[in-house]
Scaffold this active site. Structure first.
Site, mmCIF file in Angstrom:
data_model
loop_
_atom_site.group_PDB
_atom_site.id
_atom_site.type_symbol
_atom_site.label_atom_id
_atom_site.label_comp_id
_atom_site.label_asym_id
_atom_site.label_seq_id
_atom_site.Cartn_x
_atom_site.Cartn_y
_atom_site.Cartn_z
ATOM 1 C CB THR A 1 -0.922 0.043 1.244
ATOM 2 O OG1 THR A 1 -0.084 0.010 2.421
ATOM 3 C CG2 THR A 1 -1.896 -1.112 1.274
ATOM 4 C CD GLU B 1 12.767 -0.034 12.784
ATOM 5 O OE1 GLU B 1 13.661 0.787 12.541
ATOM 6 O OE2 GLU B 1 13.006 -1.223 13.074
ATOM 7 C CG ASP C 1 15.389 1.879 16.784
ATOM 8 O OD1 ASP C 1 15.398 0.950 17.607
ATOM 9 O OD2 ASP C 1 15.286 1.695 15.555
ATOM 10 C CG HIS D 1 18.705 -6.926 13.413
ATOM 11 N ND1 HIS D 1 18.358 -6.490 12.161
ATOM 12 C CD2 HIS D 1 18.270 -5.962 14.267
ATOM 13 C CE1 HIS D 1 17.759 -5.301 12.247
ATOM 14 N NE2 HIS D 1 17.695 -4.963 13.512
#
Lengths: 699, 699
Positions: A217, A375, A404, A504
């Site tokens: 979108t 995110e 963050d 991560h």
């Protein structure tokens, strides 16, 4: 009584009555005076900073990072409830809090069919299989909710080859070299939990979508009924199966490759010479004609992802929003990324919420707190938010503060932002003590680590620029709202790690933070104090603390770089930088004159409209640099000064990039026409911005 | 004195002193109260309307239309000086006035080689040549500065054929039929100067550029250094030579054509049956095998065109602009188009300027007066202005009032605008007496001519919508500023003329206006009074008189039309209008609730920031309907509600147009995908607009 006595009495009484009138009029304040404009309260600011509690931040982090909470998983949803509960708490919550849910396209590996990298011999025997999970070193890695390492949005497929580049790459393996992330450490006994370094089995997850926002979108908020692209029509997904692996696994592949030795800059710390292939070494682990098989089973799924929003309503200008947010979703436990930021966010909202609930304080402007969803998949929650409330935010957004990862390391503050944010960050940093550096402020300490020489200010800390690394991206590039990102970070003399090593991976845990990044959570607290200081200055100062003069310096340096680095060749093409020179000069004049007018206004701030008019000029300056037609191929990038720059000349990005392209085909007039067009785009933006700074009733 | 008497006295004195304090505090106003906000002054408004002088408008018009003043000609430049002189006059001028010059691409015929339409026999003999100029009936047509009739931007060339349509049209002739423009009158003794009808030799000039703005610099202000398209890269010029001719000349061609008779709706009032060709009649003026030769020598030229701008600075909110303008350039003498509007503009600026110079009045907000250049070539001056000051105007523009042709005819007011403009035009029209209709107001009179039934207001005058017919186009479509166009116009029971008959011809002269359109200039004065009333309401009212509730009615009617006309087939394609229904309902609720809050605020307008915050919501509503990505192929069209609609269903134009396309290829899923996309664009715009109307501190 004789008549003269009567008169004397009457005169006396009249005088007394008049005196009463005079006292009543001048000495008893009316309501209007009581409402005389209140500026930022320094005592309150000090008190708020003092109430920020390191141990509460620590406990927030413990809870936030207890379990893996990848976007839209059950734990992510549980944290939505945690946020709502905190922000709706009657004693320490905000005025209101709620959820914003979007139906967005995410990408997940398959639990049933894990992605696998294998070495297969010519007769089909599997000689090597990559690890499907990280080694369980501290317990957290064994949690069944740990997602298998994968490259989000990489397509499924099973390419098989060795060094396929010669005939078109069929699949891609990615790993993090200990030379880049670990200061060369690579053995279990020298990595986490023995140090902050990445264990050999660690794998960095990530999104491989080229743009940001929900991929289905673009430019629409992903409400259930929104127009959606067919998956096949989405631009920006990786074209080939891709899989990240550990450096332990990478070593097995890379150290067994044959062929010529790779260039020096390609070499790393795996303990062997890196070769380019094709094929495996004659005397290595694998037969020479073995091939690498990559099997990727990633699936695209529509999922509901939530933002959590909370507000402290402004007392005087509720239609001016200072926004402060961070994402909530992690890849695994995400203690550092993003929970360190959320732990700070919750502590700040608690302290301010408590003051509001007790009726002791309310800011001049509204403060909006945000916990963004998804995110990690591409800044999705924040981007959808900016799409849904585009007009409202463009009209009313004063600034966006992003925290963050709050603490990458505990050496020094690191801030990024657009130029108007610089001065307020500096002012705040000067009021916060540097953790572990007795007598030094966060500002002084920062200055020692990262500094530059500014023509206007002398030697000052270096403020970084904002790319698209976190949720500020849509705010700065799409909405044109002055934005910043604040954290504590490394001593670069002690590590060359690209980022904190467990980034991560399943090793980014609470224990990791507590043991290695910020024992005692004092850096977390310093970040919280700096941020709350910035937040209160932006929301509670009568005059907005946005120093637009600092844009003059940026523009002048962009111009100088264009003149020095691009000027000679442009001159040969009869492309004149003159229009940009006049535009920058006009901006400098307008900014300096506005600063003068602000200094005059500062002496008498009693007229609320005069203050508002100047604040509108300051707030909206950043908007004037937007041009929605400047970079049509780059979703959301409208900011003429901060769009991605592929050129290494630090100047107007559209100009620099077009120049780089034209230099490749110097005889193509259409390539130079694009340079001219970008030059006009830059000059028009600067002229338009200058016009917004000039006196509002100038023709 | 006994002690009780002393006490009595003291108590009495204390009471008197206290009374004095009370009186002094409550009954004597402080400065803050004396500065209590001043709202629109009705007496001043009446006085201003009374000072507008019909004979001054008449004299303005005489001077403005004395000579042809096509864009960038010497006379156009002379009028720039006239405007500057008036607006810089120390007794009756504005606070400041100046010029804005752009270098723009215009198109002119050649003086040396006039464009010609000829009938040529097969042996090359010229049997007919079109007139190169209009017949000199009243002197003005003989002025050497009258430009030859031509189609601006039509390319040069010499196509020759008859009815070339069969094998691709090679050239195009355009004429105005007496059936369309003259109520069938076509003889010299029944047309101007004997009536308002177009003489047989009259030719309508015009621009044939498809877009608007300077053709070489779309989206850039046409400064000398701006990026310019190569002429060959310009989109939107006519592809073939084109030439307008008089109906006298057209008759000679059309009445001699042979072939089958054209459809009824193609027939006109030239006194013959119109046939389709090919070839000429056997018994006609021309040999059968004659051909029509069109010779066009138009040339593109870069020219300097000026806008003239003037300002009355706002006393309280100088950063809020009410703009009022008209173009200055004409095709020939342009007494009606545009000088009738400029004559009114000069009279309004004189009356307001005189008050300002005398220190008697200054509006709350700034008023910007504009005389645009090169409108006839494609709204060029106004468009370049909006490009140059895009950010500033989007931030601060309250409304744009356009008065191009002030008087088309003297029967009734005619207004076009976006919905928030409706109520202020109505209020103004109710305060102006209708010329020639004793006892009736302009509003009452209007209601008799053009009305409709509104669900909210009952029977009211019909407000037209804004296309791109004059300089409001860039303001409404590109900037999203509430805009309107005001004029006096026809009694449709008395004429079916498409427009006043001498439009864009050399017969549009002062005498024409004085004799036929508005003897006594009372309609001009009524327009001036209505406009100044609107202008003062917008610039001087505390609360902006923009009724956003009227957008609810528009949106509801758009939705209803979509449901009724498009709904059934959309349903078959599983395209649900539900998102649009919820969006419109949300807008209606938000607008109604805001109206309630405004009514409450109206009771206490003492807080300037509360007033400003609501005014910002009203001012910026129109902006929220912009989407720069909605119609990428249509330059400048960003307003989701008012972009050009090719469909005849009166609903969201993007939706209606995409639907019309999809119906043509109902089995093409990509065509329906475009419908879905436009549905999302519409719903998103309405949702976003609703969000701007909701309480500013709602989450």
């Amino acid at each position: 009584m004789p008549w003269w006595k009567v008169i004397l009495w009457l005169v006396g009484l009249a005088a007394l009555f008049s005196l009463g009138i005079i006292v009543g009029h001048f000495a008893v304040p009316k309501e209007a005076d009581q409402l005389a404009p209140q500026d930022l309260d320094q005592e309150l600011l000090e008190a708020v900073m003092g109430q920020l509690d390191a141990s509460r931040i620590q406990e927030n982090l413990r809870e936030l990072s207890l379990k893996p909470h990848m976007a839209t998983t059950l734990r992510d949803e549980n944290l939505v409830q945690l946020l709502l509960q905190r922000w709706q708490n009657p004693e320490s919550g905000l005025d209101a809090a709620g959820e914003g849910v979007y139906e967005v396209l995410l990408s997940f590996p398959s639990r049933e069919q894990p992605n696998t990298v294998r070495v297969v011999s010519s007769n089909g025997t599997t000689l090597f299989t990559s690890q499907h999970s990280e080694t369980n070193l501290t317990g957290e890695q064994g949690d069944p909710e740990v997602v298998q390492p994968y490259a989000a949005y990489a397509p499924a497929g099973t390419p098989q080859a060795v060094n396929g580049a010669k005939h078109g790459v069929a699949g891609l393996l990615v790993y993090t070299d200990p030379g880049d992330i670990n200061d060369n450490l690579r053995f279990p006994n020298e990595t986490f939990p023995h140090s902050w370094a990445l264990p050999p089995s660690g794998v960095e997850r990530g999104s491989y979508y080229e743009h940001f926002g929900d991929p289905k979108t673009p430019y629409f908020p992903a409400t259930p009924s929104a127009f959606r692209l067919e998956n096949a029509d989405i631009q920006g997904f990786p074209p080939i199966p891709t899989q990240p692996i550990s450096f332990e696994d990478a070593q097995k592949l890379l150290c067994n490759l044959k062929g010529s030795v790779a260039p020096d800059s390609w070499q790393g710390a795996l303990g062997c010479d890196y070769r380019l292939g094709p094929g495996f070494l004659d005397n290595g682990h694998f037969s020479q004609d073995s091939e690498v098989n990559v099997t990727v089973h990633n699936r695209l799924e529509l999922r509901n992802s939530s933002n959590v929003l909370g507000i402290i309503r402004g007392a005087v200008e509720p239609d001016r929003y200072v926004l402060y947010g961070n994402h909530r979703d992690s890849w695994v436990h995400g203690a550092v990324d993003p929970s360190s930021g959320t732990a700070v966010l919750l502590e700040i909202s608690r302290v301010l919420g408590t003051l509001v609930k007790a009726g002791k304080w309310r800011p001049r402007r509204s403060i909006v707190f945000a916990s963004w969803g998804a995110e990690e998949f591409g800044l999705i929650g924040s981007t959808e938010f900016t799409e849904e409330f585009f007009s409202k935010l463009q009209e009313r957004g004063v600034a966006y503060i992003n925290v963050d990862i709050a603490v990458f390391a505990n050496a020094t503050l690191r801030a990024q932002g657009t130029p108007p944010a610089q001065s307020v960050i500096f002012t705040a940093a000067k009021q916060v003590p540097a953790p572990g550096k007795s007598g030094l402020t966060v500002y002084d300490n920062w200055l020692q680590y990262y500094n530059r020489s500014s023509p206007a200010h002398g030697v000052i800390p270096s403020l970084g620029t904002l790319g698209s690394g976190s949720d500020y991206a849509a705010f700065v590039h799409f909405l044109g709202i002055t934005s910043m990102d604040i954290a504590y970070t490394y001593d670069r003399s002690k590590t060359s790690a690209r980022i904190y090593p467990t980034y991560h991976t399943a090793f980014d845990t609470f224990q990791y933070v507590e043991s290695f990044l910020d024992p005692g959570f004092t850096s977390h607290r310093a970040v919280a104090q700096t941020v709350v200081n910035v937040l209160l200055r932006l929301s509670d100062s009568l005059l907005l603390p946005l120093n637009i003069g600092d844009y003059s310096e940026t523009l002048r340096s962009f111009l100088q770089a264009a003149q020095d680095k691009l000027g000679p060749l442009l001159g040969q093409q009869s492309i004149d930088l003159g229009p940009l020179v006049s535009a920058v000069e006009r901006f400098e004049r307008a900014a300096a004159a506005l600063d003068q007018r602000i200094e005059t206004l500062r002496k008498n701030l009693s007229d609320p409209l005069k203050v508002r008019m100047v604040n509108d000029q300051l707030m909206l300056l950043e908007r004037a640099f937007l041009n929605t037609r400047a970079f049509p191929e780059k979703y959301y990038y409208s900011h003429v000064l901060w769009a991605p720059r592929t050129s290494n000349v630090v100047t107007f990005p559209g100009l620099a990039n077009a120049y780089d392209e034209a230099v490749k085909t110097p005889n193509d007039p259409s390539a130079w026409a694009k340079v001219k067009k970008q030059l006009s785009i830059a000059a028009m933006a600067v002229e338009g911005a200058a016009a917004t700074l000039e006196p509002v009733d100038d023709l």
